[in-house]
Design a protein around this motif. Structure first.
Motif, PDB file in Angstrom:
ATOM      1  N   ASP A  50      44.743  48.441 -55.545  1.00  0.00           N
ATOM      2  CA  ASP A  50      44.898  49.894 -55.514  1.00  0.00           C
ATOM      3  C   ASP A  50      43.677  50.565 -54.893  1.00  0.00           C
ATOM      4  O   ASP A  50      43.786  51.616 -54.263  1.00  0.00           O
ATOM      5  N   GLU A 127      50.693  60.456 -57.038  1.00  0.00           N
ATOM      6  CA  GLU A 127      51.879  59.787 -57.579  1.00  0.00           C
ATOM      7  C   GLU A 127      52.888  60.800 -58.109  1.00  0.00           C
ATOM      8  O   GLU A 127      54.092  60.632 -57.930  1.00  0.00           O
ATOM      9  N   ASN A 131      56.538  61.187 -56.661  1.00  0.00           N
ATOM     10  CA  ASN A 131      57.694  61.029 -57.551  1.00  0.00           C
ATOM     11  C   ASN A 131      58.600  62.244 -57.486  1.00  0.00           C
ATOM     12  O   ASN A 131      59.828  62.126 -57.527  1.00  0.00           O
ATOM     13  N   LEU A 161      53.435  44.486 -48.883  1.00  0.00           N
ATOM     14  CA  LEU A 161      54.110  45.778 -48.859  1.00  0.00           C
ATOM     15  C   LEU A 161      54.145  46.341 -47.447  1.00  0.00           C
ATOM     16  O   LEU A 161      55.187  46.803 -46.969  1.00  0.00           O
ATOM     17  N   SER A 173      54.669  53.851 -48.518  1.00  0.00           N
ATOM     18  CA  SER A 173      54.698  54.667 -49.728  1.00  0.00           C
ATOM     19  C   SER A 173      56.134  54.897 -50.196  1.00  0.00           C
ATOM     20  O   SER A 173      56.435  54.846 -51.388  1.00  0.00           O
ATOM     21  N   SER A 176      57.342  51.698 -51.808  1.00  0.00           N
ATOM     22  CA  SER A 176      56.754  51.514 -53.131  1.00  0.00           C
ATOM     23  C   SER A 176      57.470  52.356 -54.180  1.00  0.00           C
ATOM     24  O   SER A 176      57.818  51.872 -55.265  1.00  0.00           O
ATOM     25  N   GLN A 177      57.723  53.619 -53.850  1.00  0.00           N
ATOM     26  CA  GLN A 177      58.419  54.503 -54.785  1.00  0.00           C
ATOM     27  C   GLN A 177      59.876  54.100 -54.971  1.00  0.00           C
ATOM     28  O   GLN A 177      60.438  54.229 -56.054  1.00  0.00           O
ATOM     29  N   LYS A 180      59.974  51.407 -57.573  1.00  0.00           N
ATOM     30  CA  LYS A 180      59.771  51.912 -58.927  1.00  0.00           C
ATOM     31  C   LYS A 180      61.023  52.605 -59.453  1.00  0.00           C
ATOM     32  O   LYS A 180      61.375  52.480 -60.624  1.00  0.00           O
ATOM     33  N   LYS A 185      59.714  48.806 -61.588  1.00  0.00           N
ATOM     34  CA  LYS A 185      58.475  48.041 -61.445  1.00  0.00           C
ATOM     35  C   LYS A 185      57.984  48.230 -60.022  1.00  0.00           C
ATOM     36  O   LYS A 185      58.763  48.582 -59.127  1.00  0.00           O
ATOM     37  N   ASN A 186      56.690  47.993 -59.801  1.00  0.00           N
ATOM     38  CA  ASN A 186      56.206  48.193 -58.437  1.00  0.00           C
ATOM     39  C   ASN A 186      56.413  46.949 -57.587  1.00  0.00           C
ATOM     40  O   ASN A 186      56.684  45.861 -58.093  1.00  0.00           O
ATOM     41  N   PHE A 187      56.269  47.129 -56.312  1.00  0.00           N
ATOM     42  CA  PHE A 187      56.559  46.074 -55.338  1.00  0.00           C
ATOM     43  C   PHE A 187      55.708  44.829 -55.580  1.00  0.00           C
ATOM     44  O   PHE A 187      56.214  43.708 -55.587  1.00  0.00           O
ATOM     45  N   ASP A 189      54.194  43.766 -58.287  1.00  0.00           N
ATOM     46  CA  ASP A 189      54.570  43.047 -59.510  1.00  0.00           C
ATOM     47  C   ASP A 189      55.831  42.213 -59.291  1.00  0.00           C
ATOM     48  O   ASP A 189      55.935  41.087 -59.775  1.00  0.00           O
TER      49      ASP A 189
END
Length: 247
Positions: A50, A127, A131, A161, A173, A176-177, A180, A185-187, A189
């Motif tokens: 991050d 974030e 979102n 990513l 971005s 990634s969203q 979630k 869960k995020n990419f 993970d």
């Protein structure tokens, strides 16, 4: 959990930063440490962080070249640079490249705390804005299906990513969203879970060395792979192999 990559050619500096970060922000994770920009670039090809804390002056590849390479590859990681008092012209150049902030050596805990707190606030605002934007958009169901299919068909060591977003012609971005929202869960993970599942299969069904398995999954650092495996399974790779073969 906020993950951090430390990049500095002086080991004592990395050790001091790691100690201070863990003391000031126990929830932060030091994902990896590198001695120069070249090593960091290599690690970033298969991993994500991050935030990157990087020195300016380093052998093989200095901090500025490292940052330029990241930006050219469309990696938009937040970056905080560490510099000496004589490096201000380099600091100015780094700021033009979009770094988040900078710290002066020797790094004081008070300065580090303030810097990381500001970064956390900025990240939290970004974030929330993202979102909110995502909530007001509708995503074609086929988009996430294409992402999952790409991950399934691509060697795990090649998946990042940035590269996945590039292949599917979407913004990192956005991707990634999207993850979630649809998978909770995020990419990173999700990809890590896939890598660990494949590691389990390879440990059980093959006689490959640990280093060979780690490399196949995209981990150039065996110790880092072992730590992730143990954190996610509760067992080291070698113990997992022994227990699976004793069944």
């Amino acid at each position: 959990m906020n993950s951090i990559l430390l990049v500095d050619d002086e080991r004592w500096v990395r050790t001091a930063l790691r100690y201070s970060i863990k003391k000031l922000f126990p929830s932060f994770q030091i994902a990896h440490e590198c001695e120069n920009g070249l090593e960091a670039l290599d690690w970033m090809k298969q991993n994500q962080a991050d935030l990157i804390l990087t020195d300016i002056r380093m052998p093989l590849m200095d901090g500025l070249v490292f940052i330029k390479q990241l930006r050219e590859e469309n990696e938009q990681n937040d970056i905080i640079i560490i510099s000496g008092y004589d490096d201000f012209p380099f600091v100015q150049e780094a700021l033009r490249l979009g770094v988040t902030d900078y710290l002066l050596k020797p790094v004081q805990d008070s300065d580090l705390k303030q810097c990381l707190e500001q970064w956390k606030k900025k990240r939290s605002r970004a974030e929330k804005e993202e979102n909110s934007k995502i909530d007001n958009e509708s995503f074609p169901p086929s988009t996430i299906e294409r992402v999952l299919q790409y991950i399934k068909e691509t060697p795990l060591r090649e998946i990042t990513l940035a590269e996945t977003a590039k292949q599917l012609h979407v913004n990192p971005s956005y991707l990634s969203q999207l993850f979630k929202q649809h998978l909770n869960k995020n990419f990173v993970d999700y990809v890590t879970e896939q890598r660990i599942e494949e590691a389990k299969r390879l440990l059980t069904a093959t006689s490959l060395r640990m280093s060979e398995i780690a490399e196949r999954l995209g981990y150039s650092d065996l110790a880092y792979f072992s730590n992730i495996f143990k954190r996610m399974t509760g067992s080291s790779p070698s113990n997992y192999r022994k227990s699976s073969r004793s069944l």
